[in-house]
Design a protein around this motif. Structure first.
Motif, PDB file in Angstrom:
ATOM      1  N   ALA A  16     -13.897  -5.736 -56.182  1.00  0.00           N
ATOM      2  CA  ALA A  16     -14.490  -4.491 -56.673  1.00  0.00           C
ATOM      3  C   ALA A  16     -14.450  -4.458 -58.197  1.00  0.00           C
ATOM      4  O   ALA A  16     -15.412  -4.033 -58.847  1.00  0.00           O
ATOM      5  N   ILE A  39     -22.428  -9.625 -52.342  1.00  0.00           N
ATOM      6  CA  ILE A  39     -21.002  -9.883 -52.116  1.00  0.00           C
ATOM      7  C   ILE A  39     -20.770 -10.060 -50.625  1.00  0.00           C
ATOM      8  O   ILE A  39     -21.158  -9.211 -49.824  1.00  0.00           O
ATOM      9  N   ASP A  40     -20.155 -11.184 -50.239  1.00  0.00           N
ATOM     10  CA  ASP A  40     -19.704 -11.326 -48.850  1.00  0.00           C
ATOM     11  C   ASP A  40     -18.190 -11.182 -48.867  1.00  0.00           C
ATOM     12  O   ASP A  40     -17.484 -12.049 -49.398  1.00  0.00           O
ATOM     13  N   SER A  41     -17.692 -10.089 -48.311  1.00  0.00           N
ATOM     14  CA  SER A  41     -16.240  -9.848 -48.313  1.00  0.00           C
ATOM     15  C   SER A  41     -15.667 -10.347 -46.991  1.00  0.00           C
ATOM     16  O   SER A  41     -15.950  -9.803 -45.923  1.00  0.00           O
ATOM     17  N   ILE A  42     -14.871 -11.420 -47.068  1.00  0.00           N
ATOM     18  CA  ILE A  42     -14.445 -12.136 -45.858  1.00  0.00           C
ATOM     19  C   ILE A  42     -13.295 -11.434 -45.125  1.00  0.00           C
ATOM     20  O   ILE A  42     -12.491 -10.740 -45.745  1.00  0.00           O
ATOM     21  N   PRO A  43     -13.241 -11.617 -43.810  1.00  0.00           N
ATOM     22  CA  PRO A  43     -12.226 -10.921 -43.000  1.00  0.00           C
ATOM     23  C   PRO A  43     -10.866 -11.618 -42.976  1.00  0.00           C
ATOM     24  O   PRO A  43     -10.403 -12.067 -41.926  1.00  0.00           O
ATOM     25  N   LEU A  44     -10.219 -11.697 -44.134  1.00  0.00           N
ATOM     26  CA  LEU A  44      -8.864 -12.275 -44.238  1.00  0.00           C
ATOM     27  C   LEU A  44      -7.843 -11.381 -43.538  1.00  0.00           C
ATOM     28  O   LEU A  44      -8.098 -10.197 -43.329  1.00  0.00           O
ATOM     29  N   LEU A  45      -6.673 -11.926 -43.283  1.00  0.00           N
ATOM     30  CA  LEU A  45      -5.576 -11.105 -42.758  1.00  0.00           C
ATOM     31  C   LEU A  45      -5.074 -10.158 -43.846  1.00  0.00           C
ATOM     32  O   LEU A  45      -5.004 -10.529 -45.009  1.00  0.00           O
ATOM     33  N   PHE A  46      -4.717  -8.913 -43.474  1.00  0.00           N
ATOM     34  CA  PHE A  46      -4.165  -7.966 -44.448  1.00  0.00           C
ATOM     35  C   PHE A  46      -2.834  -8.461 -45.004  1.00  0.00           C
ATOM     36  O   PHE A  46      -2.587  -8.397 -46.189  1.00  0.00           O
TER      37      PHE A  46
ATOM     38  N   MET B   1     -16.322 -10.671 -33.966  1.00  0.00           N
ATOM     39  CA  MET B   1     -16.118  -9.678 -35.014  1.00  0.00           C
ATOM     40  C   MET B   1     -17.454  -9.204 -35.581  1.00  0.00           C
ATOM     41  O   MET B   1     -18.349 -10.003 -35.815  1.00  0.00           O
ATOM     42  N   TYR B  19     -16.615   0.584 -50.831  1.00  0.00           N
ATOM     43  CA  TYR B  19     -16.033  -0.695 -50.422  1.00  0.00           C
ATOM     44  C   TYR B  19     -14.500  -0.623 -50.402  1.00  0.00           C
ATOM     45  O   TYR B  19     -13.862  -0.928 -49.388  1.00  0.00           O
ATOM     46  N   THR B  20     -13.898  -0.151 -51.497  1.00  0.00           N
ATOM     47  CA  THR B  20     -12.433  -0.107 -51.536  1.00  0.00           C
ATOM     48  C   THR B  20     -11.896   0.939 -50.560  1.00  0.00           C
ATOM     49  O   THR B  20     -10.836   0.756 -49.963  1.00  0.00           O
ATOM     50  N   ILE B  23     -11.713  -0.578 -47.115  1.00  0.00           N
ATOM     51  CA  ILE B  23     -10.559  -1.469 -47.023  1.00  0.00           C
ATOM     52  C   ILE B  23      -9.268  -0.671 -46.841  1.00  0.00           C
ATOM     53  O   ILE B  23      -8.459  -0.948 -45.956  1.00  0.00           O
ATOM     54  N   ALA B  26      -9.123   0.953 -43.396  1.00  0.00           N
ATOM     55  CA  ALA B  26      -8.876  -0.054 -42.341  1.00  0.00           C
ATOM     56  C   ALA B  26      -7.402  -0.450 -42.348  1.00  0.00           C
ATOM     57  O   ALA B  26      -6.766  -0.602 -41.295  1.00  0.00           O
ATOM     58  N   ARG B  27      -6.835  -0.587 -43.559  1.00  0.00           N
ATOM     59  CA  ARG B  27      -5.414  -0.921 -43.695  1.00  0.00           C
ATOM     60  C   ARG B  27      -4.558   0.201 -43.111  1.00  0.00           C
ATOM     61  O   ARG B  27      -3.636  -0.032 -42.344  1.00  0.00           O
ATOM     62  N   HIS B  31      -5.371  -2.058 -38.901  1.00  0.00           N
ATOM     63  CA  HIS B  31      -6.112  -3.267 -38.527  1.00  0.00           C
ATOM     64  C   HIS B  31      -5.399  -4.513 -39.037  1.00  0.00           C
ATOM     65  O   HIS B  31      -4.695  -4.465 -40.043  1.00  0.00           O
ATOM     66  N   GLU B  32      -5.596  -5.633 -38.356  1.00  0.00           N
ATOM     67  CA  GLU B  32      -4.928  -6.874 -38.774  1.00  0.00           C
ATOM     68  C   GLU B  32      -5.655  -7.586 -39.902  1.00  0.00           C
ATOM     69  O   GLU B  32      -5.040  -8.262 -40.715  1.00  0.00           O
ATOM     70  N   THR B  33      -6.986  -7.466 -39.903  1.00  0.00           N
ATOM     71  CA  THR B  33      -7.754  -8.156 -40.949  1.00  0.00           C
ATOM     72  C   THR B  33      -8.619  -7.160 -41.723  1.00  0.00           C
ATOM     73  O   THR B  33      -8.894  -6.059 -41.247  1.00  0.00           O
ATOM     74  N   TYR B  34      -9.025  -7.583 -42.899  1.00  0.00           N
ATOM     75  CA  TYR B  34     -10.003  -6.819 -43.668  1.00  0.00           C
ATOM     76  C   TYR B  34     -11.307  -6.779 -42.886  1.00  0.00           C
ATOM     77  O   TYR B  34     -11.639  -7.752 -42.193  1.00  0.00           O
ATOM     78  N   PRO B  35     -12.070  -5.685 -42.991  1.00  0.00           N
ATOM     79  CA  PRO B  35     -13.386  -5.693 -42.341  1.00  0.00           C
ATOM     80  C   PRO B  35     -14.315  -6.712 -43.015  1.00  0.00           C
ATOM     81  O   PRO B  35     -14.152  -7.006 -44.192  1.00  0.00           O
ATOM     82  N   HIS B  36     -15.251  -7.269 -42.241  1.00  0.00           N
ATOM     83  CA  HIS B  36     -16.245  -8.181 -42.809  1.00  0.00           C
ATOM     84  C   HIS B  36     -17.412  -7.330 -43.314  1.00  0.00           C
ATOM     85  O   HIS B  36     -18.092  -6.673 -42.527  1.00  0.00           O
ATOM     86  N   ILE B  37     -17.611  -7.343 -44.629  1.00  0.00           N
ATOM     87  CA  ILE B  37     -18.618  -6.484 -45.255  1.00  0.00           C
ATOM     88  C   ILE B  37     -19.518  -7.322 -46.157  1.00  0.00           C
ATOM     89  O   ILE B  37     -19.014  -8.122 -46.949  1.00  0.00           O
ATOM     90  N   TYR B 232     -12.882  -4.357 -34.822  1.00  0.00           N
ATOM     91  CA  TYR B 232     -14.051  -4.848 -35.580  1.00  0.00           C
ATOM     92  C   TYR B 232     -15.016  -5.523 -34.615  1.00  0.00           C
ATOM     93  O   TYR B 232     -15.577  -6.534 -34.856  1.00  0.00           O
TER      94      TYR B 232
END
Lengths: 232, 232
Positions: A16, A39-46, B1, B19-20, B23, B26-27, B31-37, B232
């Motif tokens: 961001a 922007i492709d925001s990837i689904p990483l683990l939190f 997903m 966007y933020t 995130i 979702a946190r 959720h375990e992972t960030y959303p795919h955006i 997701y």
């Protein structure tokens, strides 16, 4: 008009920040339109730990997430790709092999900014993984400058601080520790210190830095604007 | 997903904020992972005026920018699309005709949140263009609630304030004026007031609001998380 692709989510705060900084800088430079950015925001683990981003046991998962992201940006039609995360640049050759779309290299861009600023020896604040893979050492050597790295115990604390940033539990003490290490690096021969992890600018206040700093996020931002071209 | 697509850049500040906020929420929800955006930030003009976003003489340019963005997101493989800008929802039918990917409707989502909160009559703070196209009136009527709009002179000042936000010249006086109009809307029968322009939350502090508020950006964010699904 050119289109910039960004692999985002590593982590989202810096994605961001890079995005808004690109817009602000484009406005400041007097462009007529906003840059076209995908922007492709990837689904990483939190909950990231040190084994999830770089080389090591989760390398295949990480490489797959990054490859997928690059393929998405390619399909979307971007002209080039930037990845605002130094550590994953250990995969850059493998990723570049997967696409004809050029991928900017944040490490080369940061070293180039250092050189333009007359730096002969650069101190490196980075993740342990970035240190282990010699990303900065190799690029600096190639471009004819030296690097100075933190001691082993300093590095171990820096790693701890970075994962606190990622998991949103960082404290003011962390920032103070980074300023002290930056001073130590200059005492040990550095002309300036690179924020060679994109999460560090989130807690490293440039106006409080006791030594000159090169921010890898700004180096990447300026490289993106350069690649977009004067009129995009 | 699942993957969420966002048409960004209308304007960029609210794109980054959405966007933020996605995130963070979702946190917070565990959720375990960030959303795919995937965000496509469109190359709008920096200096916007009231003739550039909605219906009118620049309609074809705007429609082309939005259609192009939707095609990009479709190619990138998103499962649904969100557009964080109320005004351009006057084009939503035309845009939906261009793609099989479902496009969320920020206006319907905002009205739904109002209804869930027991609102019978909703005050509308929006651009003059959104007001002219009756977007909120039509959706509210369809869903069985009433709306109250600002007076003509209030509306003219609101429009002025919104374009100051877009051109980064807004002042604290602008925020105070909005709080006063919100109070007037409640005096004239509204149970709550909708921030029905995505730029308004940038200067309308919810904690300072003298009346209950429904934020269209939060309504859209929650709709995106709902569409992404529990896992997701």
């Amino acid at each position: 008009m050119k289109t910039a692709g960004i692999v985002g989510g590593l982590g989202p705060e810096i994605t961001a920040q890079l995005y808004t900084s690109l817009i602000e800088e484009a406005r400041k430079r007097g462009h007529e339109t906003y840059p076209h950015i995908i922007i492709d925001s990837i689904p990483l683990l939190f909950r990231l730990d040190s084994e999830q981003i770089g080389r090591g046991k989760n390398e295949q998962i990480m490489l797959e997430l990054l490859t997928n992201s690059i393929k998405i940006l390619e399909k979307a039609g971007v002209d080039f790709i930037a990845i605002p995360c130094n550590t994953v640049h250990c995969f850059i050759s493998e990723l570049q092999e997967q696409t004809k779309v050029p991928i900017l290299n944040i490490i080369d861009e940061t070293i180039d900014v250092a050189i333009k600023n007359g730096v002969k020896t650069l101190g490196i604040l980075a993740t342990t993984e970035t240190r282990k893979t010699n990303l900065y050492e190799d690029s600096a050597k190639h471009k004819g400058i030296g690097v100075v790295a933190p001691t082993e115990s300093e590095q171990s604390e820096i790693e701890h601080i970075i994962y606190k940033i990622l998991n949103q539990t960082h404290t003011a003490e962390g920032s103070k520790f980074l300023y002290r290490v930056a001073e130590n690096l200059v005492e040990r021969g550095a002309d300036a210190v690179a924020l060679a992890c994109t999460d560090l600018p989130l807690i490293y206040d440039l106006s409080l830095s006791p030594v000159p700093v090169i921010d890898s996020v700004i180096a990447l931002r300026d490289a993106i604007l350069r690649e977009l071209g004067e009129d995009y």
